[in-house]
Design an enzyme around this catalytic site. Structure first.
Site, PDB file in Angstrom:
ATOM      1  N   ASN A 221      42.979  33.080  36.938  1.00  0.00           N
ATOM      2  CA  ASN A 221      44.310  33.695  36.997  1.00  0.00           C
ATOM      3  C   ASN A 221      44.994  33.268  38.291  1.00  0.00           C
ATOM      4  OD1 ASN A 221      43.703  35.699  39.166  1.00  0.00           O
ATOM      5  ND2 ASN A 221      42.180  36.310  37.649  1.00  0.00           N
TER       6      ASN A 221
ATOM      7  N   LYS B 174      44.261  54.334  34.904  1.00  0.00           N
ATOM      8  CA  LYS B 174      43.176  53.621  35.600  1.00  0.00           C
ATOM      9  C   LYS B 174      42.552  54.500  36.684  1.00  0.00           C
ATOM     10  CE  LYS B 174      44.547  48.971  34.461  1.00  0.00           C
ATOM     11  NZ  LYS B 174      45.298  47.763  34.737  1.00  0.00           N
TER      12      LYS B 174
ATOM     13  N   LYS C 132      38.689  54.966  35.834  1.00  0.00           N
ATOM     14  CA  LYS C 132      37.787  54.207  36.717  1.00  0.00           C
ATOM     15  C   LYS C 132      37.209  55.086  37.831  1.00  0.00           C
ATOM     16  CE  LYS C 132      40.075  49.835  35.697  1.00  0.00           C
ATOM     17  NZ  LYS C 132      39.532  48.470  35.722  1.00  0.00           N
TER      18      LYS C 132
HETATM   19  O1  PMT Z   1      45.761  37.732  45.305  1.00  0.00           O
HETATM   20  P1  PMT Z   1      47.269  37.781  45.398  1.00  0.00           P
HETATM   21  O2  PMT Z   1      47.895  36.476  44.958  1.00  0.00           O
HETATM   22  O3  PMT Z   1      47.744  38.241  46.736  1.00  0.00           O
HETATM   23  O4  PMT Z   1      47.779  38.841  44.318  1.00  0.00           O
HETATM   24  C1  PMT Z   1      47.511  40.186  44.499  1.00  0.00           C
HETATM   25  C2  PMT Z   1      47.089  40.880  43.186  1.00  0.00           C
HETATM   26  C3  PMT Z   1      48.261  40.879  42.222  1.00  0.00           C
HETATM   27  C4  PMT Z   1      45.904  40.128  42.558  1.00  0.00           C
HETATM   28  C5  PMT Z   1      46.652  42.320  43.589  1.00  0.00           C
HETATM   29  O5  PMT Z   1      47.743  42.988  44.173  1.00  0.00           O
HETATM   30  C6  PMT Z   1      46.182  43.097  42.383  1.00  0.00           C
HETATM   31  O6  PMT Z   1      46.945  43.724  41.670  1.00  0.00           O
HETATM   32  N1  PMT Z   1      44.840  43.070  42.143  1.00  0.00           N
HETATM   33  C7  PMT Z   1      44.217  43.663  40.955  1.00  0.00           C
HETATM   34  C8  PMT Z   1      44.374  42.713  39.806  1.00  0.00           C
HETATM   35  C9  PMT Z   1      43.726  43.240  38.551  1.00  0.00           C
HETATM   36  O7  PMT Z   1      42.753  42.702  38.120  1.00  0.00           O
HETATM   37  O8  PMT Z   1      44.269  44.327  38.051  1.00  0.00           O
HETATM   38  P2  PMT Z   1      43.713  45.112  36.753  1.00  0.00           P
HETATM   39  O9  PMT Z   1      44.758  46.111  36.473  1.00  0.00           O
HETATM   40  O10 PMT Z   1      43.338  44.147  35.679  1.00  0.00           O
HETATM   41  O11 PMT Z   1      42.399  45.805  37.290  1.00  0.00           O
HETATM   42  C10 PMT Z   1      42.392  47.108  37.824  1.00  0.00           C
HETATM   43  C11 PMT Z   1      41.310  47.225  38.867  1.00  0.00           C
HETATM   44  O12 PMT Z   1      40.029  47.024  38.259  1.00  0.00           O
HETATM   45  C12 PMT Z   1      41.393  46.256  40.008  1.00  0.00           C
HETATM   46  O13 PMT Z   1      41.047  46.929  41.200  1.00  0.00           O
HETATM   47  C13 PMT Z   1      40.341  45.206  39.660  1.00  0.00           C
HETATM   48  O14 PMT Z   1      39.781  44.616  40.841  1.00  0.00           O
HETATM   49  C14 PMT Z   1      39.315  46.023  38.910  1.00  0.00           C
HETATM   50  N2  PMT Z   1      38.570  45.267  37.904  1.00  0.00           N
HETATM   51  C15 PMT Z   1      39.182  44.691  36.847  1.00  0.00           C
HETATM   52  C16 PMT Z   1      38.434  44.012  35.888  1.00  0.00           C
HETATM   53  C17 PMT Z   1      37.038  43.947  36.077  1.00  0.00           C
HETATM   54  N3  PMT Z   1      36.273  43.282  35.204  1.00  0.00           N
HETATM   55  N4  PMT Z   1      36.455  44.518  37.118  1.00  0.00           N
HETATM   56  C18 PMT Z   1      37.187  45.187  38.029  1.00  0.00           C
HETATM   57  O15 PMT Z   1      36.651  45.715  39.023  1.00  0.00           O
END
Ligand code: PMT
Length: 411
Positions: free
Chosen positions: A211, A338, A342
């Site tokens: 990504n 979330k 979570k």
């Molecule tokens: O890295 P940059 O270019 O600076 O961009 C920043 C960002 C957009 C990546 C950052 O601000 C951000 O939003 N990070 C979380 C991205 C994400 O995966 O979001 P999500 O909504 O899909 O996941 C929610 C949370 O669960 C996150 O804390 C993620 O780390 C966690 N997760 C998700 C999937 C997974 N398999 N395991 C996880 O722990």
């Protein structure tokens, strides 16, 4: 600590030389910036010799006083980024007015606007200038912005008058710096586990699913936490960023590797801030040979990865666990879901479709959803500033969640 010392034009400018020496004795590196008026009182050479660094004098000349070039035109930004504390001693009525009103017509005034570090000023001037309503109003504006003002001492002034206006003693200025930096080290004693960047899920030896995460957000959190005194362990997907000073970095590639590293170090942490963009799915099969091109449709089967955040938060006990949420719609609703699903204490939600927010930008626009019901929407700001605000919220939550009342009611 990297201190930038602004010297402005007053008789007390010579006293800044002793300040440089004392700051260095305390182990700080000192970058001196002089205004034009300061150079009427002391030469830059004095400060260059004492600090061992070139003295910055002009906005549009290089540090050696040469011709303007692109590097010199953006030098105030570079200096701002490497400044841990901005100290102005002596600070004239003129520079105080510029700081208060946001005038940016010389290097020091421009640096003040560009700098996110704490600011300490030690004013020195004629007693009437100090007492003037204009100066007092400007000082009040700066105090309201959390600038630490070391009040001038009373005494006989160079202008022949007596009263407040003399530069505070070196001891008082150093004490103010200690006070400010102590307040800035509010995460001392904490071990913070941070995840950052993308993961890469291999399809074959040459292709992978990933990504657009650059790691900037997570690295900004790691850097800010280390500066605030925490021990920081950074689990990082593949990114093009330098490891922040004082941070232990563990490089991983896949969601599975990230899970193992995060889960493996979670026990040591008192706080976990998971900003990585982890793949939700990975190919069921990683082919040993490159997938050959053909005419038929190619289907790739994907299986879910471990939800690292949800998994580690199951066993969080007294730890504070922070997740991010990258959303493109119904941001608040999804973020709150979330937070609950979570078992997180705080979700930092960003609308990654918004201009100036999300992936691979230097700025972000986030709302913080806390477990105790507080929602805090922040305007667009640099990711370094977002990181500070996230840590401020963690510090607030630490007090709320670890209070005896919260323990009893299990907030
Ligand atoms: O890295 P940059 O270019 O600076 O961009 C920043 C960002 C957009 C990546 C950052 O601000 C951000 O939003 N990070 C979380 C991205 C994400 O995966 O979001 P999500 O909504 O899909 O996941 C929610 C949370 O669960 C996150 O804390 C993620 O780390 C966690 N997760 C998700 C999937 C997974 N398999 N395991 C996880 O722990």
């Amino acid at each position: 600590m990297r201190i930038t010392l602004g010297v402005t034009g007053g008789v007390a400018a010579y006293k800044a030389a002793e300040l440089v020496r004392r700051l260095q004795q305390e182990g700080h590196s000192v970058q001196v910036v002089m205004t034009r008026a300061a150079r009427e009182f002391v030469t830059p050479l004095t400060f260059a010799a004492l600090s061992g660094q070139k003295v910055i004098t002009d906005l549009f000349a290089d540090s050696s006083g040469g011709e303007a070039n692109l590097e010199s035109a953006i030098e105030h930004i570079a200096v701002a980024q490497r400044t841990d504390l901005l100290l102005v001693a002596p600070a004239t009525a003129d520079i105080i007015a510029k700081f208060a009103r946001g005038v940016a017509d010389d290097f020091l005034a421009t640096l003040y606007l560009a700098c996110a570090a704490p600011v300490v000023i030690a004013p020195a001037m004629n007693v009437n200038m100090w007492n003037h309503a204009a100066t007092q109003e400007n000082v009040a504006v700066l105090r309201a912005r959390a600038v630490k003002v070391v009040d001038p001492d009373q005494g006989y002034l160079a202008c022949g008058m007596t009263g407040p206006g003399r530069l505070a003693s070196i001891e008082e200025i150093l004490a103010a710096i200690h006070e400010v930096t102590k307040a800035q080290r509010d995460l001392e004693g904490e071990t913070i586990l941070v995840s950052a960047g993308p993961t890469c899920e291999d399809l074959d030896p040459v292709r992978y699913l990933t990504n657009r995460s650059s790691g900037k957000m997570g690295y900004a959190v790691a850097e800010a936490a280390a500066k605030r005194g925490a021990k920081v362990i950074l689990v990082s997907g593949p990114v093009n960023l330098e490891t922040p000073a004082g941070v232990e970095r563990i490089d991983v590639r896949t969601a599975e590797e990230m899970y193992r590293s995060v889960a493996g170090r979670f026990g040591e942490a008192s706080i976990a801030i998971l900003a990585a963009a982890v793949a939700d799915y990975r190919p069921v099969e990683r082919r040993a040979e490159k997938i050959k091109k053909g005419d038929a449709l190619l289907a790739i089967s994907l299986e879910p990865t471990v939800d690292i955040l949800a998994e580690v938060a199951k066993h969080k006990g007294q730890k504070i666990v922070v997740g991010f949420a990258a959303e493109t719609d119904q941001v608040a609703e999804n973020a709150r879901k979330k937070l609950a699903s979570k078992n997180a204490d705080l979700i930092v939600a960003n609308d990654v479709a918004a201009e100036g927010a999300g992936f691979d930008r230097d700025t972000n626009i986030v709302t913080l959803f806390s477990r105790d019901g507080r929602d805090l929407a922040l305007p667009k700001m640099p990711k370094s500033e977002v990181a500070q605000r996230v840590l401020d919220e963690v510090v607030r939550l630490r007090a709320v969640l670890h209070s005896p009342a919260a323990r009893l009611s299990n907030v």
